[in-house]
Scaffold this active site. Sequence first.
Site, PDB file in Angstrom:
ATOM      1  N   CYS A 110       0.908  -1.547  -0.103  1.00  0.00           N
ATOM      2  CA  CYS A 110      -0.156   0.154   0.168  1.00  0.00           C
ATOM      3  C   CYS A 110       0.882   1.169   0.040  1.00  0.00           C
ATOM      4  O   CYS A 110       1.491   1.453   0.770  1.00  0.00           O
ATOM      5  CB  CYS A 110      -1.070  -0.117   1.158  1.00  0.00           C
ATOM      6  SG  CYS A 110      -2.236   1.657   1.196  1.00  0.00           S
ATOM      7  N   CYS A 113      -0.736   4.171   2.324  1.00  0.00           N
ATOM      8  CA  CYS A 113      -0.591   4.178   4.001  1.00  0.00           C
ATOM      9  C   CYS A 113      -0.022   2.852   4.007  1.00  0.00           C
ATOM     10  O   CYS A 113       0.909   2.506   3.548  1.00  0.00           O
ATOM     11  CB  CYS A 113      -1.795   4.874   4.644  1.00  0.00           C
ATOM     12  SG  CYS A 113      -3.135   4.126   3.937  1.00  0.00           S
ATOM     13  N   SER A 114      -1.530   2.068   4.829  1.00  0.00           N
ATOM     14  CA  SER A 114      -0.903   0.203   5.106  1.00  0.00           C
ATOM     15  C   SER A 114      -2.167  -0.213   4.725  1.00  0.00           C
ATOM     16  O   SER A 114      -2.346  -0.806   5.974  1.00  0.00           O
ATOM     17  CB  SER A 114      -0.593   0.616   6.273  1.00  0.00           C
ATOM     18  OG  SER A 114      -1.429   1.466   7.411  1.00  0.00           O
ATOM     19  N   CYS A 115      -3.060   0.349   3.780  1.00  0.00           N
ATOM     20  CA  CYS A 115      -4.169  -0.405   3.420  1.00  0.00           C
ATOM     21  C   CYS A 115      -4.028  -2.191   3.128  1.00  0.00           C
ATOM     22  O   CYS A 115      -2.972  -3.213   2.772  1.00  0.00           O
ATOM     23  CB  CYS A 115      -5.394  -0.426   1.904  1.00  0.00           C
ATOM     24  SG  CYS A 115      -5.156   1.429   2.321  1.00  0.00           S
TER      25      CYS A 115
END
Lengths: 208, 139
Positions: A110, A113-115
């Site tokens: 991602c 961000c950090s999906c």
Amino acid sequence: MPHDHCESDHPHNLLPSDPELRVKALETVLVKKGLVDPAALDAIIEIYENRVGPRNGARVVAKSWCDDEFRSELLEDASSAVGKLGYSGRQGAHLVAVENSPEVHNVVVCTLCSCYPWPLLGIPPAWYKSDPYRSRMVREPRKVLKEFGLEIESGRKVRVWDSTAEIRYLVVPMRPEGTENFTESDLADWVTRDSMVGTGLPKPPASQ
Amino acid sequence: MNFQSEIEHPNEFLPSASVEARPNGARPPEEYIAFDAPWHAQLFAITVHLSETGRFSWTEWTKQFGEELKRSRSARPTDSSEAYYAAWLAALEKLLMRLNLSARHELDSLRESWVRAYVATPHGQPVKLDRGADSTEKV
């Protein structure tokens, strides 16, 4: 730390760090305004600490190895297929399963961000959330994979999937050779978290 | 940079010694640690809860968080959970202010109330906000 302000005879509690204090402030403000229910927060934490995690994803992958009908459904509409097993996303994100083959190796990142597919894999590990992983995986996937100990043959394509708030990806690794007689639950033990992100391969349980 | 050695859990790719000790090759559940610190969990839960109750969409959240990560990355690399959740916190504060759900002075004043409560509470007793609170607490 303002320890000298303490007028009590007893030592006071250790002052939490700045972010801890700010989170406390945030929660207090939101609870007082009725925007946040502390019981709901506890319930959310309980789910993410204890009820979701990579074992959910491992069961999905193992089932896809053993059940052709499920495999087709998973590749066609992963959200619906895993929903039937009781794994559903809370953020309404669409889940897409991408299958590895002798021709293609898939890996997920991602860049924003950090999906991450929470219901199947839980909260992502630190490296998934790190800048180097997020910025380099798109640019030089083979090199990054090598740093994970995964060398992809030059004839095999590496496909990098960039997750978003709306679409999360699950890598379906190839079923390891020599596991033909294994049961679905034995197979699930081979499926590691990293193999479902694409930075690793399934491994015999004893070597994990 | 080597992901096996430099990122937070350097041993996570190595075989776990405890595996050998299990009978019949049964293995412990793969190590899964959702949160490294309670405040990470709390912050995560607050954000998920606010989004689930319709205060903002998850897309709106990831946009704000993505911008904050980009900003914090230019200051120092976000390669620890601590830095990651610090950016998360800054992003959530900004989003709440943008949506008029909170204000800087309000958050700062509550933070100070918590500091006072900690300072006023003898060690070993639960810290409650009304301890050490004075008239500055206006919410």
